[in-house]
Design an enzyme around this catalytic site. Structure first.
Site, PDB file in Angstrom:
ATOM      1  CE  LYS A  66      43.121  39.926  47.268  1.00 36.31           C
ATOM      2  NZ  LYS A  66      42.096  40.523  48.134  1.00 36.31           N
ATOM      3  CG  ASP A 102      40.113  38.840  50.895  1.00 39.10           C
ATOM      4  OD1 ASP A 102      40.916  39.109  51.797  1.00 39.10           O
ATOM      5  OD2 ASP A 102      40.326  39.094  49.691  1.00 39.10           O
ATOM      6  N   GLY A 127      30.576  48.154  44.748  1.00 45.00           N
ATOM      7  CA  GLY A 127      31.759  47.571  44.127  1.00 45.00           C
ATOM      8  C   GLY A 127      31.469  46.161  43.648  1.00 45.00           C
ATOM      9  N   GLY A 130      37.400  42.204  43.137  1.00 42.64           N
ATOM     10  CA  GLY A 130      37.822  41.026  43.889  1.00 42.64           C
ATOM     11  C   GLY A 130      37.311  41.027  45.324  1.00 42.64           C
ATOM     12  CB  ALA A 131      37.355  43.560  48.025  1.00 47.40           C
ATOM     13  CB  THR A 153      31.938  48.745  35.158  1.00 53.70           C
ATOM     14  OG1 THR A 153      33.049  49.653  35.196  1.00 53.70           O
ATOM     15  CG2 THR A 153      31.817  48.124  33.784  1.00 53.70           C
TER      16      THR A 153
HETATM   17  P1  NAP Z   1      39.455  45.677  42.324  1.00 53.05           P
HETATM   18  O1  NAP Z   1      39.223  44.234  42.036  1.00 53.05           O
HETATM   19  O2  NAP Z   1      40.438  46.441  41.497  1.00 53.05           O
HETATM   20  O3  NAP Z   1      38.024  46.412  42.262  1.00 53.05           O
HETATM   21  C1  NAP Z   1      37.935  47.804  42.426  1.00 53.05           C
HETATM   22  C2  NAP Z   1      36.486  48.213  42.597  1.00 53.05           C
HETATM   23  O4  NAP Z   1      36.442  49.618  42.872  1.00 53.05           O
HETATM   24  C3  NAP Z   1      35.625  47.974  41.351  1.00 53.05           C
HETATM   25  O5  NAP Z   1      34.299  47.726  41.751  1.00 53.05           O
HETATM   26  C4  NAP Z   1      35.750  49.346  40.646  1.00 53.05           C
HETATM   27  O6  NAP Z   1      34.675  49.633  39.764  1.00 53.05           O
HETATM   28  C5  NAP Z   1      35.672  50.271  41.839  1.00 53.05           C
HETATM   29  N1  NAP Z   1      36.264  51.595  41.582  1.00 53.05           N
HETATM   30  C6  NAP Z   1      37.591  51.878  41.450  1.00 53.05           C
HETATM   31  N2  NAP Z   1      37.748  53.213  41.246  1.00 53.05           N
HETATM   32  C7  NAP Z   1      36.521  53.759  41.254  1.00 53.05           C
HETATM   33  C8  NAP Z   1      36.029  55.093  41.088  1.00 53.05           C
HETATM   34  N3  NAP Z   1      36.858  56.119  40.877  1.00 53.05           N
HETATM   35  N4  NAP Z   1      34.696  55.298  41.165  1.00 53.05           N
HETATM   36  C9  NAP Z   1      33.852  54.252  41.387  1.00 53.05           C
HETATM   37  N5  NAP Z   1      34.249  52.970  41.546  1.00 53.05           N
HETATM   38  C10 NAP Z   1      35.567  52.724  41.470  1.00 53.05           C
HETATM   39  O7  NAP Z   1      39.965  45.890  43.843  1.00 53.05           O
HETATM   40  P2  NAP Z   1      39.564  45.015  45.122  1.00 53.05           P
HETATM   41  O8  NAP Z   1      40.575  43.972  45.375  1.00 53.05           O
HETATM   42  O9  NAP Z   1      38.137  44.633  44.989  1.00 53.05           O
HETATM   43  O10 NAP Z   1      39.753  46.078  46.307  1.00 53.05           O
HETATM   44  C11 NAP Z   1      38.802  47.103  46.536  1.00 53.05           C
HETATM   45  C12 NAP Z   1      39.183  47.799  47.853  1.00 53.05           C
HETATM   46  O11 NAP Z   1      39.036  46.877  48.933  1.00 53.05           O
HETATM   47  C13 NAP Z   1      40.641  48.278  47.893  1.00 53.05           C
HETATM   48  O12 NAP Z   1      40.672  49.558  48.469  1.00 53.05           O
HETATM   49  C14 NAP Z   1      41.334  47.282  48.788  1.00 53.05           C
HETATM   50  O13 NAP Z   1      42.393  47.869  49.525  1.00 53.05           O
HETATM   51  C15 NAP Z   1      40.211  46.869  49.733  1.00 53.05           C
HETATM   52  N6  NAP Z   1      40.410  45.518  50.271  1.00 53.05           N
HETATM   53  C16 NAP Z   1      40.492  45.387  51.623  1.00 53.05           C
HETATM   54  C17 NAP Z   1      40.666  44.147  52.185  1.00 53.05           C
HETATM   55  C18 NAP Z   1      40.749  44.030  53.680  1.00 53.05           C
HETATM   56  O14 NAP Z   1      41.222  43.000  54.159  1.00 53.05           O
HETATM   57  N7  NAP Z   1      40.280  45.013  54.424  1.00 53.05           N
HETATM   58  C19 NAP Z   1      40.759  43.012  51.381  1.00 53.05           C
HETATM   59  C20 NAP Z   1      40.659  43.171  49.991  1.00 53.05           C
HETATM   60  C21 NAP Z   1      40.505  44.444  49.454  1.00 53.05           C
HETATM   61  P3  NAP Z   1      34.766  49.228  38.200  1.00 53.05           P
HETATM   62  O15 NAP Z   1      34.371  47.777  38.129  1.00 53.05           O
HETATM   63  O16 NAP Z   1      33.802  50.146  37.542  1.00 53.05           O
HETATM   64  O17 NAP Z   1      36.191  49.458  37.766  1.00 53.05           O
END
Ligand code: NAP
Length: 283
Positions: A66, A102, A127, A130-131, A153
C-alpha cells in the site's frame, strides 16, 4: 472486450475481494473478471505498469504494497496523499490514479454496523500501520474531539499523531502497554483494533491488544481484522458489555468505493455481503 480487475498483495490466501467484487460485477451485468494477483515485493512495480493496458480497469492493493504503490501512479487523490497509502488504482486511458478507500470504507462500516457517529466523541486507536493511518484520517475528518494512538513500536504512534495533527486536533501517542493504556482505554467512546493482533495465521492470532479489564461497557469496539469474524479483542469487548463490530463492513465498503471508481456505478452492497460465506460473518 472483457475487462480485467484484480487485487495485488502477498500472501493473498485470506482475500475475499475476488469473491465479492466478482459477485457485484456479475449482478450488474458488467463484462469484467476480478482476479487475485499474488505479487511479491520485487515484482510489484512492474506488475503495476501492466494496469495501463486497454482492457484493465484498475486494481485493489493490500499488504505489503500500500505504501510502495504511492510512488507508482501518475496522480494521487488528495486524501490518499494525506494518508500516505493507497489501496485502489484506477486506469483511465493509460494514466493511473491512486485512492485510499479504507478511510471512507471504515467510517461507513462504523456507522452502518453499530450506528456510531464520530463527531465530538473520543477514540483510542490501537496500531499505527497502514490500516491505522486510514482510520485516524477518517475519524479526524469525521470530527472526533479527542484521540489516542497506541502502538507496540511507540515511535510509530508519535509519527502518525504528528502526521495527522492540525489546528484543534492533536492525538496523544502512547505505547501498547497496560499501564499507559489504563489512562485512556476506560474513557474512550470508541476503541479500534487496527493492529494485526487476532488475525488468523498471524504471529499473535490468539491475543487481544487490550486486556478485558480496561474495556468499558459503554464503549463501541471495532476490529479492523475480519478473519476470524470474532477476534479475541471482540470477545473481550463483548464480555465487558461493549457494543462490537468486526472488520467485514470496512472490507465491503472500501470495496464498494473502489467498485464505483472503476465502473462508475454504485456497488450492490447487499450482493457483496451475501457473497461472503456464512462462516466468515459475525452473525
Ligand atoms: P501493518 O501496516 O503491517 O501494521 C500492523 C500493525 O499491527 C502495526 O501497528 C504493528 O505494530 C501491529 N502489530 C503487529 N503484530 C503485533 C503484535 N504481535 N503485537 C502488537 N502489535 C502488533 O498492517 P495493516 O495494513 O495496518 O493491517 C492491520 C490489520 O488490519 C490486519 O489484520 C489487516 O487484515 C486489517 N485490515 C483490515 C481492513 C478491512 O477492510 N477490514 C483493511 C486494512 C487492514 P508495530 O508498528 O509495532 O509493528
Amino acid at each position: 472486450m472483457t475487462k480485467r480487475l484484480g487485487i495485488f498483495g502477498y500472501p493473498l490466501h485470506y482475500s475475499l475481494s475476488p469473491l465479492f467484487q466478482q459477485a457485484a460485477l456479475d449482478a450488474l451485468g458488467i463484462d469484467a473478471k476480478f482476479e487475485g494477483w499474488p505479487t511479491k515485493t520485487e515484482d510489484f512495480a512492474q506488475a503495476v505498469q501492466g494496469l495501463r493496458a486497454d482492457d484493465c480497469l484498475g486494481c485493489c492493493i493490500t499488504q505489503p504494497h500500500k505504501e510502495a504503490a504511492l510512488q507508482l501512479v501518475d496522480e494521487l487523490d488528495p486524501a490518499a496523499e494525506a494518508i500516505g497509502a493507497i489501496n485502489t488504482i484506477v486506469n483511465r486511458d493509460g494514466r493511473l490514479k491512486g485512492y485510499n478507500t479504507d478511510a471512507p470504507g471504515f467510517i461507513r462500516g462504523l456507522r452502518e454496523s453499530v450506528g456510531f457517529e464520530p463527531e465530538g466523541r473520543s477514540a483510542l486507536i490501537l496500531g499505527a500501520g497502514g490500516a491505522a493511518r486510514g482510520i485516524v484520517y477518517a475519524l479526524r475528518e469525521a470530527g472526533v474531539s479527542r484521540m489516542t494512538i497506541a502502538n507496540r513500536t511507540e515511535e510509530r504512534a508519535h509519527t502518525l499523531a504528528r502526521d495527522m495533527s492540525r489546528a484543534r486536533f492533536r492525538p496523544d501517542a502512547i505505547s501498547l502497554n497496560v499501564d499507559q493504556l489504563a489512562n485512556f482505554a476506560p474513557y474512550a467512546d470508541l476503541i479500534v483494533n487496527a493492529t494485526s493482533m487476532g488475525m488468523r495465521g498471524g504471529s499473535a492470532d490468539e491475543e487481544s491488544p487490550l486486556p478485558p479489564e480496561l474495556i468499558s461497557g459503554n464503549a463501541v469496539c471495532y476490529d479492523a481484522v475480519y478473519v476470524p469474524p470474532v477476534t479475541p479483542f471482540l470477545e473481550a469487548s463483548e464480555n465487558a458489555g461493549a457494543q462490537v463490530a468486526g472488520g467485514l463492513s470496512m472490507l465491503i465498503y472500501q470495496g464498494a468505493e473502489g467498485f464505483k471508481l472503476w465502473t462508475g456505478q454504485d456497488a450492490p452492497v447487499n450482493v457483496m455481503f451475501n457473497a461472503i460465506p456464512p462462516t466468515m460473518r459475525e452473525d
